[in-house]
Design a protein around this motif. Structure first.
Motif, mmCIF file in Angstrom:
data_model
loop_
_atom_site.group_PDB
_atom_site.id
_atom_site.type_symbol
_atom_site.label_atom_id
_atom_site.label_comp_id
_atom_site.label_asym_id
_atom_site.label_seq_id
_atom_site.Cartn_x
_atom_site.Cartn_y
_atom_site.Cartn_z
ATOM 1 N N ALA A 70 0.835 -1.206 0.000
ATOM 2 C CA ALA A 70 0.000 0.000 0.000
ATOM 3 C C ALA A 70 0.867 1.252 0.000
ATOM 4 C CB ALA A 70 -0.924 -0.017 1.212
ATOM 5 N N LYS A 71 1.913 1.253 0.834
ATOM 6 C CA LYS A 71 2.768 2.433 0.919
ATOM 7 C C LYS A 71 3.651 2.590 -0.316
ATOM 8 C CE LYS A 71 2.926 3.249 5.866
ATOM 9 N NZ LYS A 71 3.782 3.611 7.016
ATOM 10 N N LYS A 72 3.870 1.506 -1.042
ATOM 11 C CA LYS A 72 4.639 1.598 -2.276
ATOM 12 C C LYS A 72 3.814 2.165 -3.423
ATOM 13 C CE LYS A 72 8.200 -0.064 -3.364
ATOM 14 N NZ LYS A 72 9.529 0.584 -3.572
ATOM 15 N N THR A 73 2.497 1.956 -3.379
ATOM 16 C CA THR A 73 1.656 2.331 -4.515
ATOM 17 C C THR A 73 0.691 3.468 -4.214
ATOM 18 O OG1 THR A 73 0.032 0.628 -3.893
ATOM 19 C CG2 THR A 73 1.746 0.006 -5.469
ATOM 20 N N LEU A 74 0.476 3.780 -2.926
ATOM 21 C CA LEU A 74 -0.498 4.793 -2.551
ATOM 22 C C LEU A 74 0.163 5.847 -1.664
ATOM 23 C CD1 LEU A 74 -3.373 2.335 -1.534
ATOM 24 C CD2 LEU A 74 -3.123 3.481 -3.748
ATOM 25 N N ASP A 75 -0.498 6.993 -1.529
ATOM 26 C CA ASP A 75 -0.007 8.037 -0.640
ATOM 27 C C ASP A 75 -0.267 7.651 0.814
ATOM 28 O OD1 ASP A 75 0.911 10.090 -2.559
ATOM 29 O OD2 ASP A 75 -1.178 10.063 -3.180
ATOM 30 N N ASP A 76 0.515 8.196 1.722
ATOM 31 C CA ASP A 76 0.416 7.827 3.133
ATOM 32 C C ASP A 76 -0.942 8.141 3.744
ATOM 33 O OD1 ASP A 76 2.950 6.800 3.137
ATOM 34 O OD2 ASP A 76 3.905 8.590 3.988
ATOM 35 N N ASP A 77 -1.643 9.151 3.193
ATOM 36 C CA ASP A 77 -2.945 9.495 3.757
ATOM 37 C C ASP A 77 -4.109 8.890 2.974
ATOM 38 O OD1 ASP A 77 -2.644 10.994 1.497
ATOM 39 O OD2 ASP A 77 -3.211 12.912 2.398
ATOM 40 N N HIS A 78 -3.798 7.945 2.073
ATOM 41 C CA HIS A 78 -4.856 7.272 1.324
ATOM 42 C C HIS A 78 -5.709 6.455 2.301
ATOM 43 C CE1 HIS A 78 -6.887 4.559 -1.480
ATOM 44 N NE2 HIS A 78 -6.553 5.398 -2.441
ATOM 45 N N PRO A 79 -7.024 6.430 2.117
ATOM 46 C CA PRO A 79 -7.905 5.692 3.038
ATOM 47 C C PRO A 79 -7.518 4.224 3.212
ATOM 48 C CG PRO A 79 -9.214 7.108 1.619
ATOM 49 C CD PRO A 79 -7.803 7.192 1.115
ATOM 50 N N THR A 80 -6.963 3.606 2.166
ATOM 51 C CA THR A 80 -6.552 2.204 2.287
ATOM 52 C C THR A 80 -5.404 2.060 3.276
ATOM 53 O OG1 THR A 80 -7.266 1.648 0.040
ATOM 54 C CG2 THR A 80 -5.603 0.231 1.035
ATOM 55 N N VAL A 81 -4.427 2.982 3.201
ATOM 56 C CA VAL A 81 -3.299 2.950 4.132
ATOM 57 C C VAL A 81 -3.787 3.179 5.556
ATOM 58 C CG1 VAL A 81 -1.123 4.068 4.774
ATOM 59 C CG2 VAL A 81 -1.672 3.704 2.358
ATOM 60 N N VAL A 82 -4.641 4.169 5.727
ATOM 61 C CA VAL A 82 -5.186 4.476 7.055
ATOM 62 C C VAL A 82 -5.939 3.280 7.616
ATOM 63 C CG1 VAL A 82 -6.772 5.967 8.335
ATOM 64 C CG2 VAL A 82 -5.324 6.945 6.545
ATOM 65 N N LEU A 83 -6.724 2.606 6.767
ATOM 66 C CA LEU A 83 -7.500 1.442 7.204
ATOM 67 C C LEU A 83 -6.594 0.302 7.658
ATOM 68 C CD1 LEU A 83 -10.226 -0.074 7.430
ATOM 69 C CD2 LEU A 83 -9.907 -0.772 5.044
ATOM 70 N N LEU A 84 -5.541 0.020 6.892
ATOM 71 C CA LEU A 84 -4.632 -1.060 7.248
ATOM 72 C C LEU A 84 -3.929 -0.776 8.577
ATOM 73 C CD1 LEU A 84 -3.048 -1.808 3.746
ATOM 74 C CD2 LEU A 84 -4.621 -3.276 5.019
ATOM 75 N N VAL A 85 -3.485 0.468 8.770
ATOM 76 C CA VAL A 85 -2.826 0.840 10.022
ATOM 77 C C VAL A 85 -3.791 0.698 11.193
ATOM 78 C CG1 VAL A 85 -1.776 2.747 11.302
ATOM 79 C CG2 VAL A 85 -1.165 2.369 8.907
ATOM 80 N N LYS A 86 -5.020 1.140 10.979
ATOM 81 C CA LYS A 86 -6.044 1.063 12.025
ATOM 82 C C LYS A 86 -6.299 -0.382 12.444
ATOM 83 C CE LYS A 86 -10.863 2.400 12.924
ATOM 84 N NZ LYS A 86 -12.077 3.029 12.335
ATOM 85 N N ASN A 87 -6.135 -1.316 11.502
ATOM 86 C CA ASN A 87 -6.389 -2.727 11.783
ATOM 87 C C ASN A 87 -5.120 -3.508 12.140
ATOM 88 O OD1 ASN A 87 -9.391 -3.701 11.091
ATOM 89 N ND2 ASN A 87 -8.865 -1.953 9.786
ATOM 90 N N GLY A 88 -4.066 -2.782 12.494
ATOM 91 C CA GLY A 88 -2.850 -3.429 12.963
ATOM 92 C C GLY A 88 -1.859 -3.794 11.881
ATOM 93 N N GLY A 89 -2.000 -3.200 10.708
ATOM 94 C CA GLY A 89 -1.089 -3.511 9.617
ATOM 95 C C GLY A 89 0.324 -3.024 9.892
ATOM 96 N N VAL A 90 1.303 -3.832 9.476
ATOM 97 C CA VAL A 90 2.718 -3.483 9.613
ATOM 98 C C VAL A 90 3.363 -3.543 8.241
ATOM 99 C CG1 VAL A 90 4.922 -4.082 10.695
ATOM 100 C CG2 VAL A 90 2.785 -4.449 11.944
ATOM 101 N N ALA A 91 4.165 -2.544 7.906
ATOM 102 C CA ALA A 91 4.842 -2.514 6.607
ATOM 103 C C ALA A 91 6.072 -3.418 6.654
ATOM 104 C CB ALA A 91 5.221 -1.080 6.238
ATOM 105 N N ILE A 92 5.906 -4.653 6.190
ATOM 106 C CA ILE A 92 6.999 -5.629 6.194
ATOM 107 C C ILE A 92 7.553 -5.735 4.775
ATOM 108 C CG2 ILE A 92 7.668 -7.999 6.734
ATOM 109 C CD1 ILE A 92 5.154 -8.160 8.499
ATOM 110 N N ALA A 93 8.833 -5.409 4.602
ATOM 111 C CA ALA A 93 9.461 -5.433 3.282
ATOM 112 C C ALA A 93 9.780 -6.867 2.859
ATOM 113 C CB ALA A 93 10.731 -4.593 3.295
ATOM 114 N N PRO A 94 9.882 -7.118 1.546
ATOM 115 C CA PRO A 94 10.241 -8.458 1.074
ATOM 116 C C PRO A 94 11.640 -8.850 1.540
ATOM 117 C CG PRO A 94 9.369 -7.103 -0.708
ATOM 118 C CD PRO A 94 9.603 -6.188 0.439
ATOM 119 N N LEU A 95 11.840 -10.147 1.713
ATOM 120 C CA LEU A 95 13.161 -10.648 2.065
ATOM 121 C C LEU A 95 14.078 -10.533 0.867
ATOM 122 C CD1 LEU A 95 12.173 -13.882 4.035
ATOM 123 C CD2 LEU A 95 12.890 -11.678 4.974
ATOM 124 N N LYS A 96 15.314 -10.116 1.091
ATOM 125 C CA LYS A 96 16.268 -9.973 -0.003
ATOM 126 C C LYS A 96 16.955 -11.311 -0.281
ATOM 127 C CE LYS A 96 17.195 -5.081 0.834
ATOM 128 N NZ LYS A 96 18.225 -4.054 1.113
#
Length: 570
Positions: A544-570
């Protein structure tokens, strides 16, 4: 009403980027060297007579541009711009409709009596009885500092007086000292947030730059950009019923630190959300009925087939509330505001900068509905609310790309011919690149930004569907909530299916910014921190943070529901 002339520094409108004066003062106190460099750059602009910004003759198709060189050079247009841009927005409409036709167009948009030539001839000539006419940067900073070129200054009172350089090409300010009001407002935000106060100034820069950059790149679907009507009776009835039943169960709306779209730090906003299933009558069913009731009205106005994007509210503004003028982030394109209820001492107008470049202050009563092209029409409520509350709901759609006018033209073909045409036009190779939404003008700055952003972050859509991709994946990617629910009735497990790349329907909905689909999937049990790549890729919030702005409702919703920005393993 005597006024003393203040000392004025050269206005930042001569530069390409805006920096609010409140922020300039902070920079001057903290970073003297940086400020001196900035001042030097501004001085170069002021002293060079060949560089200036035409603020009084702005065009919605080229807002915020720097005009240089000779007149013939200034009139050159970018390849993506309309060749007729030498005319101002209002001049284009006058050319298209004539004086009387233009007045009719405006009157219809404002839901007022349509004037005639005789009305214009018999109207009073006194300027005191005429409404104020103004445009950008008068009531509030929109693309530059708000105008300080007051009507009482000597060069405005006496035409023989030479206009000082700092006021050159700055529109006359008929509303008084709005800059001081603005500075006090944003400084209040910084004081409220303390260590995070810098966020307030950063967010203002983002808002103003967004106002500068997005409108010039947008395809518009109406002549004037807004229209005030009465909401469909069934739509207003269901909103009123929900409001009267649940209005005492409102809760304080959460805003990200430093967000400046409303002055929530001094006048908090509250919510009675139609999405809230804990409220009587709230939830998916009500939301679906609201969308269905509103879509036909907005669709008829724009002439475009629409896809639901966002439904927000009922938001309750309180005494002293201010809403900063802005354009909505994509894909919020064709929108509506409905006033559900109010208790005010005086009208609280919605100010829009229409496609003719003029500011219109639209007053609303409960049941009024304002349709507006929210992606290109700057809108806000820059005058503080005087009253107890003002409750609105916001309904947003995205054009699907299939014009209703085109559909009417296609009625000449029978079903078999249409199917043949579709097959002939199908080109799977086109899916190798991300398709530009048709409401973004090809070749415009926003088109370049969109392609750069998405080409670097989104996995390419394969010519042949990958094994394991289900109908739920494609439906979630399209944002078709109704179809997704129908699929879940037959097999709920399909909502959590994984394709060969480890993608779930949740990830498809997230990267498409389909907030209502994401919310539905989470309620059905989707793991908010599920990762792509079979546990080795990015989480939903990371995508979400890679494709949307930080204040996009989708980002806000995920954070509100306990979402964590976990990057892919290298």
């Amino acid at each position: 009403k005597q006024h003393k002339r203040r000392e004025h520094k050269p206005n930042m409108r001569k530069g390409q980027q805006h920096l609010p004066r409140t922020r300039i003062r902070r920079i001057q106190g903290r970073h003297t060297t940086s400020f001196l460099l900035l001042a030097s750059c501004c001085a170069c602009l002021v002293l060079n007579p060949k560089i200036h910004f035409l603020a009084s003759a702005f065009k919605l198709s080229s807002l915020g541009s720097i005009i240089t060189g000779k007149k013939e050079d200034r009139e050159k247009k970018e390849p993506w711009q309309d060749a007729g841009d030498s005319l101002s927005p209002k001049e284009k409409l006058l050319k298209k409709y004539g004086e009387e036709g233009y007045r009719r167009l405006v009157a219809e948009a404002l839901d007022e009596d349509i004037p005639t030539s005789s009305d214009a001839a018999s109207s009073p000539s006194s300027t005191e009885e005429k409404p104020l006419e103004y445009g950008l940067d008068i009531s509030f900073p929109m693309q530059h500092d708000v105008s300080t070129n007051y009507a009482w200054l000597p060069h405005n009172v006496d035409p023989k007086k030479k206009t000082p350089k700092e006021f050159k090409d700055m529109p006359v300010q008929p509303l008084g000292d709005k800059q001081s009001f603005y500075e006090k407002l944003i400084d209040g935000c910084a004081e409220f947030y303390g260590d995070k106060g810098e966020y307030c100034y950063n967010n203002e820069e983002t808002r103003i730059n967004h106002n500068l950059q997005q409108p010039q790149s947008m395809q518009n679907y109406t002549d004037i950009g807004f229209k005030k009507i009465r909401a469909p009776a069934k739509l207003f009835e269901m909103l009123t019923e929900f409001w009267m039943t649940n209005k005492d169960d409102d809760y304080k709306e959460a805003w990200p630190p430093g967000n400046t779209y409303t002055n929530h730090w001094e006048s908090p906003t509250y919510m009675v959300s139609v999405d809230d299933e804990e409220l009587i009558g709230g939830g998916d069913d009500l939301r679906g009925r609201i969308w269905d009731a509103a879509s036909e009205t907005i669709q008829q106005w724009t002439g475009e087939d629409l896809t639901p994007c966002s439904l927000y509210g009922i938001r309750i503004y309180k005494e002293g509330s201010v809403l900063a003028p802005h354009v909505d982030r994509l894909p919020l394109v064709s929108s509506a505001i409905i006033n559900v209820a109010q208790d005010v001492d005086e009208e609280w107008p919605l100010e829009v900068i229409a496609h003719d470049g003029k500011a219109y202050n639209i007053t609303m009563q409960p049941g009024d509905m304002v349709l507006y092209e929210s992606h290109s029409v700057m809108h806000g409520r820059p005058f503080p609310l005087k009253g107890r509350y003002y409750a609105n709901v916001f309904i947003h759609f995205e054009p699907t790309g299939h014009s209703l006018r085109h559909e009417e033209k296609m009625h000449q073909y029978d079903a078999e011919e249409l199917y043949t045409l579709a097959l002939e036009e199908e080109d799977y190779e086109d899916y190798e690149d991300e398709e530009l939404p048709h409401y973004i003008i090809e070749g415009s700055p926003e088109a370049d930004r969109w392609r750069q952003k998405f080409s670097n972050t989104l996995p390419k859509i394969k010519t042949v569907p990958s094994e394991g991709i289900t109908l739920a994946h494609t439906t979630a990617a399209e944002g078709n909530l109704a179809k997704l629910k129908a699929l879940a009735k037959d097999d709920k497990d399909i909502l959590f299916s994984v394709d060969e790349n480890g993608w779930q329907p949740l990830h498809e909905a997230v990267r498409g910014g389909h907030t209502y689909v994401v919310e539905y999937l989470l309620k059905q049990g989707a793991d908010v921190n599920a990762r792509t790549g079979h546990g080795k890729g990015g989480s939903a919030l990371w995508w979400a943070k890679k494709t949307l702005d930080d204040d996009h409702p989708t980002v806000v919703l995920l954070v509100k529901n306990g979402g964590v920005a976990i990057a892919p393993l290298k």
